[in-house]
Design an enzyme around this catalytic site. Structure first.
Site, short mmCIF file in Angstrom:
data_model
loop_
_atom_site.label_atom_id
_atom_site.label_comp_id
_atom_site.label_asym_id
_atom_site.label_seq_id
_atom_site.Cartn_x
_atom_site.Cartn_y
_atom_site.Cartn_z
N ALA A 147 58.68 68.63 12.59
CA ALA A 147 59.18 68.64 13.97
C ALA A 147 60.53 69.32 14.07
O ALA A 147 61.58 68.69 13.90
CB ALA A 147 59.23 67.21 14.50
N LEU A 148 60.47 70.62 14.36
CA LEU A 148 61.71 71.40 14.52
C LEU A 148 61.83 71.91 15.97
O LEU A 148 62.86 71.70 16.62
CB LEU A 148 61.71 72.58 13.53
CG LEU A 148 62.91 73.54 13.60
CD1 LEU A 148 64.22 72.84 13.25
CD2 LEU A 148 62.72 74.74 12.65
N PRO B 46 62.00 72.10 23.52
CA PRO B 46 61.83 72.86 24.76
C PRO B 46 62.86 73.99 24.88
O PRO B 46 62.54 75.08 25.34
CB PRO B 46 62.05 71.81 25.85
CG PRO B 46 61.69 70.50 25.21
CD PRO B 46 62.04 70.64 23.76
N ILE C 50 54.25 70.58 18.24
CA ILE C 50 54.23 70.07 16.87
C ILE C 50 52.79 69.98 16.37
O ILE C 50 52.04 69.09 16.78
CB ILE C 50 54.95 68.69 16.79
CG1 ILE C 50 56.36 68.79 17.41
CG2 ILE C 50 55.01 68.20 15.34
CD1 ILE C 50 57.26 69.89 16.85
N ASP D 127 60.68 79.74 4.77
CA ASP D 127 60.59 81.02 4.03
C ASP D 127 59.26 81.13 3.26
O ASP D 127 58.50 82.08 3.48
CB ASP D 127 61.76 81.15 3.05
CG ASP D 127 62.92 81.95 3.65
OD1 ASP D 127 62.76 82.52 4.73
OD2 ASP D 127 64.00 81.98 3.01
N ARG E 24 23.26 96.76 14.55
CA ARG E 24 23.20 97.15 15.96
C ARG E 24 22.90 98.64 16.09
O ARG E 24 23.57 99.46 15.46
CB ARG E 24 24.55 96.80 16.61
CG ARG E 24 24.75 97.32 17.99
CD ARG E 24 24.22 96.37 19.02
NE ARG E 24 24.64 96.73 20.36
CZ ARG E 24 23.97 96.39 21.45
NH1 ARG E 24 22.87 95.67 21.35
NH2 ARG E 24 24.42 96.73 22.63
N GLN F 19 30.87 108.16 13.58
CA GLN F 19 32.18 108.32 12.93
C GLN F 19 33.26 107.45 13.61
O GLN F 19 34.16 106.94 12.95
CB GLN F 19 32.60 109.78 12.94
CG GLN F 19 33.77 110.04 12.02
CD GLN F 19 34.16 111.50 11.97
OE1 GLN F 19 34.33 112.15 13.00
NE2 GLN F 19 34.29 112.03 10.77
N GLU G 202 56.02 79.69 13.13
CA GLU G 202 56.86 79.83 11.93
C GLU G 202 57.72 81.10 12.00
O GLU G 202 57.95 81.78 11.00
CB GLU G 202 56.01 79.75 10.66
CG GLU G 202 55.33 78.39 10.56
CD GLU G 202 54.85 78.01 9.19
OE1 GLU G 202 55.47 78.43 8.21
OE2 GLU G 202 53.84 77.30 9.12
N THR H 197 58.53 84.08 15.27
CA THR H 197 57.80 85.18 15.92
C THR H 197 57.98 86.47 15.12
O THR H 197 58.85 86.56 14.25
CB THR H 197 58.38 85.41 17.33
OG1 THR H 197 59.78 85.72 17.18
CG2 THR H 197 58.22 84.20 18.23
#
Ligand code: COS
Length: 391
Positions: A124-125, A128, A157, A240, A268, A279, A363, A365
């Site tokens: 829990a880091l 809001p 979380i 990390d 298909r 191609q 973790e 952006t």
């Protein structure tokens, strides 16, 4: 330089791939639809030892470094990214901090249950008002006698609604910013802790998510994790390596999207030919395969640096940003190859497309990863910026 797996790693990869194909792949779509935490499947992951990977054998872990965990993360992600999110939270975001920073008593009391899957955990880091800017968290911890009193809230979380314990980060001295943050182990059921499920996610829907509210929530002194003021550094030292796990998740999703596309291109027919004979499709597949391989190499390079005790923060960020953007690009192409079918839930690729997106967000952006990489490239400029900030 050796790009091949050891015999042990090959056996592990085969074992996890068989497990994921047999136990997770057939139910992945249903788990995604119902958006419910898959307790039974987590139990099965615990039974084959996945929840103790890389953790101290004295507390039920299997030891053995970080690379085996990365191998497992990729294989589980090929079948279900939601399941690998749960694996990552349990092992790398929660098992690791207890293993590395916990006291003997904390390890006995918590880690030995996490490795067996007898207790679930959550990290829990985020709050809001503090996502990318994690040093600005506002949840406070005030020492009162033999307890710390938590006040505030956390959002997004993962596994928060089902966790038995939480690794919570709270600020003791706001003026100190990052250096004022401390980590705690909080048990579910502690008076003053409220848990609210946050439903309606785009992807990884079986790994449920919650909001946590702390109102005069008391944590005993012995549940402080690490020293007072060490919380931010603990969070960073845990995130990390965990970012390499997210890279592995992205590689697993991308590989699944590529496999599905290769298979579809051979079934298909349009304009009297198989899709794979055009191609335009061949080149898409070639680009997808190249991106998957490049991402995988960055991911293993970072894991290998960590296992050899060398700096890997920059390389972990590179692996995460590249792999997550590759997963998104590959999933977009997979939907394109499937055409109209790819837009419906019946196809496997629409889930990969939705699941891939989170790897660019959680973790750290993609923008945060680029911050980490550029700070490593321009250490002098970054040092000056920090000095100016602290004046
Ligand atoms: N390992 C160890 N220590 C680290 C570290 C790392 N990777 N990164 C930073 N630190 C330390 C610094 O050395 C500094 O310590 P001192 O004050 O003792 O010198 C302290 O932490 C603050 O570092 P910095 O000033 O670089 O912090 P910033 O506020 O600028 O934040 C980023 C840096 C943006 C990289 C960080 O906030 C981050 O990663 N944010 C994203 C958080 C995230 O991933 N959230 C997802 C939710 S958790 S799943």
């Amino acid at each position: 330089m050796d790009f091949s797996f050891t015999e042990e790693q090959k056996i592990l990869q085969r074992m996890v791939r068989d497990f994921a194909t047999r136990e997770l792949e057939p139910i992945a779509r249903r788990l995604d639809e119902v958006e419910e935490f898959p307790h039974e499947s987590v139990r099965k992951m615990a039974d084959i030892g996945l929840l103790g990977m890389g953790l101290d054998p004295a507390y039920g872990g299997s030891g053995g470094g970080f690379t085996p965990f990365i191998i497992a993360m990729e294989e589980i992600s090929r079948a279900s990214a939601a399941m690998s999110t749960i694996l990552s939270v349990q092992v790398s975001l929660c098992g690791q901090p207890l293993d590395r920073f916990g006291t003997k008593e904390q390890k006995e009391r918590y880690l030995s249950f996490l490795t067996q899957g007898k207790k679930l955990a959550a990290f829990a880091l985020s709050e809001p008002n503090a996502g990318s800017d994690a040093a600005s968290i506002e949840t406070t911890a005030t020492r009162k006698g033999e307890t710390y009193v938590l006040q505030g809230s956390k959002v997004f979380i993962s596994c928060g609604d089902v966790a038995d314990i939480y690794i919570v980060f709270a600020v003791q001295e706001r003026v100190k910013k990052a250096r004022g943050i401390t980590a705690f182990i909080l048990e579910r059921g502690t008076p003053g802790l409220k848990v609210k499920k946050q439903g309606g996610k785009l992807g990884i829907r079986a790994s449920t998510t919650a909001e946590l509210l702390f109102d005069d929530c008391r944590v005993p002194l012995e549940n402080r994790l690490g020293e007072e003021g060490a919380g931010f550094r603990i969070a960073m030292q845990i995130i990390d390596p965990s970012r390499i796990g997210v890279a592995a998740q992205a590689v697993g999703i991308a590989q699944a999207a590529l496999d599905a596309s290769v298979s579809y291109a051979q079934q298909r027919r349009q304009f009297g030919k198989l899709l794979g004979e055009f191609q335009a499709i061949q080149w898409m597949l070639a680009d997808m395969a190249t991106q998957v391989d490049a991402a995988r190499l960055l991911m293993y390079r970072a894991a290998d640096l960590k296992d050899r005790g060398l700096p890997f923060s920059k390389e972990s960020a590179m692996a995460k940003v590249f792999a997550s953007e590759a997963a998104m690009a590959v999933a977009v192409k997979a939907v394109q190859i499937y055409g109209g079918y790819g837009y419906f839930q019946e196809s496997p690729v629409e889930r990969y497309f939705r699941d891939a997106k989170i790897t660019e967000i959680y973790e750290g952006t993609s923008e945060v990863q680029r911050m980490v990489i550029s700070r490593n490239l321009l250490p002098e400029i970054f040092k000056r910026e920090r000095e100016d900030k602290s004046v």
